[in-house]
Design a protein around this motif. Structure first.
Motif, PDB file in Angstrom:
ATOM      1  N   THR A 186       0.835  -1.185   0.000  1.00  0.00           N
ATOM      2  CA  THR A 186       0.000   0.000   0.000  1.00  0.00           C
ATOM      3  C   THR A 186       0.873   1.238   0.000  1.00  0.00           C
ATOM      4  O   THR A 186       2.100   1.144   0.108  1.00  0.00           O
ATOM      5  N   SER A 187       0.238   2.400  -0.118  1.00  0.00           N
ATOM      6  CA  SER A 187       0.964   3.665  -0.146  1.00  0.00           C
ATOM      7  C   SER A 187       0.177   4.705   0.626  1.00  0.00           C
ATOM      8  O   SER A 187      -1.050   4.778   0.487  1.00  0.00           O
ATOM      9  N   PRO A 188       0.859   5.558   1.413  1.00  0.00           N
ATOM     10  CA  PRO A 188       0.150   6.571   2.188  1.00  0.00           C
ATOM     11  C   PRO A 188      -0.063   7.884   1.455  1.00  0.00           C
ATOM     12  O   PRO A 188      -0.767   8.765   1.956  1.00  0.00           O
ATOM     13  N   ALA A 189       0.515   8.061   0.282  1.00  0.00           N
ATOM     14  CA  ALA A 189       0.476   9.354  -0.398  1.00  0.00           C
ATOM     15  C   ALA A 189      -0.904   9.632  -0.980  1.00  0.00           C
ATOM     16  O   ALA A 189      -1.631   8.720  -1.382  1.00  0.00           O
ATOM     17  N   ALA A 190      -1.264  10.914  -1.037  1.00  0.00           N
ATOM     18  CA  ALA A 190      -2.481  11.321  -1.728  1.00  0.00           C
ATOM     19  C   ALA A 190      -2.344  11.034  -3.220  1.00  0.00           C
ATOM     20  O   ALA A 190      -1.228  10.921  -3.752  1.00  0.00           O
ATOM     21  N   GLU A 191      -3.471  10.918  -3.889  1.00  0.00           N
ATOM     22  CA  GLU A 191      -3.436  10.670  -5.319  1.00  0.00           C
ATOM     23  C   GLU A 191      -2.889  11.892  -6.060  1.00  0.00           C
ATOM     24  O   GLU A 191      -3.110  13.043  -5.659  1.00  0.00           O
ATOM     25  N   THR A 192      -2.145  11.649  -7.129  1.00  0.00           N
ATOM     26  CA  THR A 192      -1.637  12.723  -7.974  1.00  0.00           C
ATOM     27  C   THR A 192      -2.718  13.166  -8.964  1.00  0.00           C
ATOM     28  O   THR A 192      -3.689  12.427  -9.215  1.00  0.00           O
ATOM     29  N   PRO A 193      -2.589  14.344  -9.561  1.00  0.00           N
ATOM     30  CA  PRO A 193      -3.553  14.737 -10.604  1.00  0.00           C
ATOM     31  C   PRO A 193      -3.644  13.718 -11.734  1.00  0.00           C
ATOM     32  O   PRO A 193      -4.743  13.403 -12.212  1.00  0.00           O
ATOM     33  N   GLU A 194      -2.501  13.195 -12.165  1.00  0.00           N
ATOM     34  CA  GLU A 194      -2.518  12.163 -13.204  1.00  0.00           C
ATOM     35  C   GLU A 194      -3.259  10.923 -12.731  1.00  0.00           C
ATOM     36  O   GLU A 194      -4.035  10.307 -13.480  1.00  0.00           O
ATOM     37  N   ARG A 247      -5.626  10.784 -10.471  1.00  0.00           N
ATOM     38  CA  ARG A 247      -7.066  11.054 -10.416  1.00  0.00           C
ATOM     39  C   ARG A 247      -7.699  10.926 -11.795  1.00  0.00           C
ATOM     40  O   ARG A 247      -8.795  10.364 -11.937  1.00  0.00           O
ATOM     41  N   ARG A 248      -7.014  11.427 -12.793  1.00  0.00           N
ATOM     42  CA  ARG A 248      -7.543  11.290 -14.157  1.00  0.00           C
ATOM     43  C   ARG A 248      -7.619   9.816 -14.568  1.00  0.00           C
ATOM     44  O   ARG A 248      -8.593   9.379 -15.198  1.00  0.00           O
ATOM     45  N   HIS A 249      -6.579   9.064 -14.219  1.00  0.00           N
ATOM     46  CA  HIS A 249      -6.563   7.643 -14.563  1.00  0.00           C
ATOM     47  C   HIS A 249      -7.702   6.899 -13.880  1.00  0.00           C
ATOM     48  O   HIS A 249      -8.390   6.077 -14.514  1.00  0.00           O
ATOM     49  N   ARG A 250      -7.930   7.180 -12.609  1.00  0.00           N
ATOM     50  CA  ARG A 250      -8.991   6.470 -11.894  1.00  0.00           C
ATOM     51  C   ARG A 250     -10.370   6.838 -12.443  1.00  0.00           C
ATOM     52  O   ARG A 250     -11.260   5.987 -12.544  1.00  0.00           O
ATOM     53  N   ALA A 251     -10.562   8.107 -12.814  1.00  0.00           N
ATOM     54  CA  ALA A 251     -11.838   8.510 -13.412  1.00  0.00           C
ATOM     55  C   ALA A 251     -12.067   7.800 -14.738  1.00  0.00           C
ATOM     56  O   ALA A 251     -13.179   7.320 -15.029  1.00  0.00           O
ATOM     57  N   ALA A 252     -11.015   7.714 -15.555  1.00  0.00           N
ATOM     58  CA  ALA A 252     -11.143   7.040 -16.847  1.00  0.00           C
ATOM     59  C   ALA A 252     -11.388   5.547 -16.663  1.00  0.00           C
ATOM     60  O   ALA A 252     -12.190   4.937 -17.401  1.00  0.00           O
ATOM     61  N   LEU A 253     -10.710   4.949 -15.684  1.00  0.00           N
ATOM     62  CA  LEU A 253     -10.907   3.521 -15.445  1.00  0.00           C
ATOM     63  C   LEU A 253     -12.317   3.256 -14.930  1.00  0.00           C
ATOM     64  O   LEU A 253     -12.957   2.273 -15.341  1.00  0.00           O
ATOM     65  N   ALA A 254     -12.822   4.111 -14.050  1.00  0.00           N
ATOM     66  CA  ALA A 254     -14.195   3.946 -13.572  1.00  0.00           C
ATOM     67  C   ALA A 254     -15.175   3.976 -14.744  1.00  0.00           C
ATOM     68  O   ALA A 254     -16.086   3.140 -14.834  1.00  0.00           O
ATOM     69  N   ALA A 255     -14.996   4.929 -15.655  1.00  0.00           N
ATOM     70  CA  ALA A 255     -15.879   5.014 -16.820  1.00  0.00           C
ATOM     71  C   ALA A 255     -15.745   3.770 -17.686  1.00  0.00           C
ATOM     72  O   ALA A 255     -16.755   3.243 -18.212  1.00  0.00           O
ATOM     73  N   ALA A 282     -16.255   1.148  -9.609  1.00  0.00           N
ATOM     74  CA  ALA A 282     -16.158   2.533 -10.070  1.00  0.00           C
ATOM     75  C   ALA A 282     -16.336   3.512  -8.923  1.00  0.00           C
ATOM     76  O   ALA A 282     -15.619   4.515  -8.833  1.00  0.00           O
ATOM     77  N   ALA A 283     -17.288   3.237  -8.037  1.00  0.00           N
ATOM     78  CA  ALA A 283     -17.520   4.138  -6.903  1.00  0.00           C
ATOM     79  C   ALA A 283     -16.302   4.190  -5.990  1.00  0.00           C
ATOM     80  O   ALA A 283     -15.923   5.265  -5.492  1.00  0.00           O
ATOM     81  N   ALA A 284     -15.673   3.036  -5.765  1.00  0.00           N
ATOM     82  CA  ALA A 284     -14.482   3.014  -4.921  1.00  0.00           C
ATOM     83  C   ALA A 284     -13.312   3.705  -5.608  1.00  0.00           C
ATOM     84  O   ALA A 284     -12.526   4.399  -4.948  1.00  0.00           O
ATOM     85  N   LEU A 285     -13.169   3.538  -6.911  1.00  0.00           N
ATOM     86  CA  LEU A 285     -12.090   4.216  -7.636  1.00  0.00           C
ATOM     87  C   LEU A 285     -12.228   5.732  -7.514  1.00  0.00           C
ATOM     88  O   LEU A 285     -11.250   6.445  -7.274  1.00  0.00           O
ATOM     89  N   ARG A 286     -13.448   6.234  -7.677  1.00  0.00           N
ATOM     90  CA  ARG A 286     -13.654   7.676  -7.555  1.00  0.00           C
ATOM     91  C   ARG A 286     -13.344   8.157  -6.137  1.00  0.00           C
ATOM     92  O   ARG A 286     -12.734   9.206  -5.932  1.00  0.00           O
ATOM     93  N   GLY A 287     -13.755   7.376  -5.151  1.00  0.00           N
ATOM     94  CA  GLY A 287     -13.475   7.765  -3.775  1.00  0.00           C
ATOM     95  C   GLY A 287     -12.003   7.705  -3.432  1.00  0.00           C
ATOM     96  O   GLY A 287     -11.475   8.579  -2.731  1.00  0.00           O
ATOM     97  N   ARG A 288     -11.337   6.699  -3.947  1.00  0.00           N
ATOM     98  CA  ARG A 288      -9.905   6.553  -3.674  1.00  0.00           C
ATOM     99  C   ARG A 288      -9.105   7.684  -4.311  1.00  0.00           C
ATOM    100  O   ARG A 288      -8.068   8.103  -3.777  1.00  0.00           O
ATOM    101  N   ALA A 289      -9.587   8.194  -5.420  1.00  0.00           N
ATOM    102  CA  ALA A 289      -8.907   9.316  -6.074  1.00  0.00           C
ATOM    103  C   ALA A 289      -8.914  10.562  -5.196  1.00  0.00           C
ATOM    104  O   ALA A 289      -8.057  11.435  -5.356  1.00  0.00           O
ATOM    105  N   GLU A 290      -9.856  10.649  -4.262  1.00  0.00           N
ATOM    106  CA  GLU A 290      -9.987  11.812  -3.391  1.00  0.00           C
ATOM    107  C   GLU A 290      -9.266  11.637  -2.052  1.00  0.00           C
ATOM    108  O   GLU A 290      -9.391  12.499  -1.174  1.00  0.00           O
TER     109      GLU A 290
END
Length: 260
Positions: free
Chosen positions: A116-124, A126-134, A178-186
């Motif tokens: 696992t990783s403790p870092a916040a998601e990067t802008p890139e 977040r975009r990747h997770r949104a695209a993967l959710a879609a 998809a819902a978890a991916l969007r939440g994890r991006a935040e």
């Protein structure tokens, strides 16, 4: 009121052993912990929930942040009357463990942070997770599962392990994933939390993990005041399934320390 989450609760009734709660990663379910249930449930209470949107737990469409998963786990443990426990998680599950430590760390006797990783998601990211959710909503899980299988586990993993991992991924609800991916991006940055954790911690990582590489585990180990680090050779992102004997040995030694 019944708990929101589906779960497995193995309780041999040995009060001297601290309960163990294990949180699965994405896009899996509680069956990923089968080797750990088999190893530890005869001598201590082991609780493995299906997170909201995964396994047999109901789906919440939209966005499910890590804080919601943490609240679900706290509610489940309250329902079961479990006051203090060792809390472990892998990948997204590890990030949920860190969220739990921020919210009710006084109940956690020990933390297990695997791949696992403790870092916040990067802008890139977040975009990747949104695209993967879609994509998952449009196409379903199978194509994604086929693509990432040999990143989740090493190519040399046993066929039955590969089959189990692929089965978990394809059985996952696209809406839940998809819902978890969007939440994890935040997710927030948990790195400032780590030096404040007073409970002992065990950090594990597969030597060949490309999602959360060894350097991430080393950084967590350095930041935690009381931690042990174990790098598991011949494993990628799911060492608990790929190399269960080595994973269980490290976890067993850690639990024995906490029982003492």
């Amino acid at each position: 009121m019944p708990p929101f989450l589906a779960f497995e609760d193995k309780d041999p009734g040995i009060p001297s052993r601290v309960p163990l709660v294990l949180v699965h990663g994405h896009p899996f379910d509680r069956t990923m912990w089968h080797p750990q249930l088999t190893e530890f449930a005869a001598a201590r209470r082991v609780i493995t929930p299906d997170l909201r949107g995964y396994g047999a737990s109901p789906v919440t469409p939209g966005t499910v942040p890590l804080s919601r998963h943490a609240e679900d786990i706290a509610g489940l443990l309250d329902h079961l009357g479990v006051d203090d426990f060792v809390l472990g998680g892998l990948s997204m599950g590890g990030q949920i463990v860190m969220e739990c430590a921020a919210r009710f760390g006084d109940r956690i006797r020990g933390l297990v942070l695997a791949d696992t990783s403790p870092a916040a998601e990067t802008p890139e990211g977040r975009r990747h997770r949104a695209a993967l959710a879609a994509r998952l909503l449009a196409e379903g899980m199978r194509g994604y599962a086929d693509e990432v299988l040999e990143k989740m586990v090493a190519p040399s993993a046993a066929p039955e392990v590969k089959a189990h991992v692929h089965r978990m991924m394809t059985a996952t609800s696209p809406e839940g994933a998809a819902a978890a991916l969007r939440g994890r991006a935040e997710r927030p940055d948990y790195r400032p939390l780590l030096p404040t954790v007073t409970a002992p911690a065990l950090v594990l990582v597969g030597a060949d993990d490309t999602y959360t590489p060894v350097r991430d585990a080393e950084a967590m180990h350095a930041a935690l005041p009381d931690s042990a680090l174990h790098v598991i050779e011949g494993a990628a992102h799911l060492p608990n399934l790929e190399r269960p004997r080595e994973f269980n040995r490290a976890l067993g030694d850690f639990l024995a320390r906490l029982d003492g």
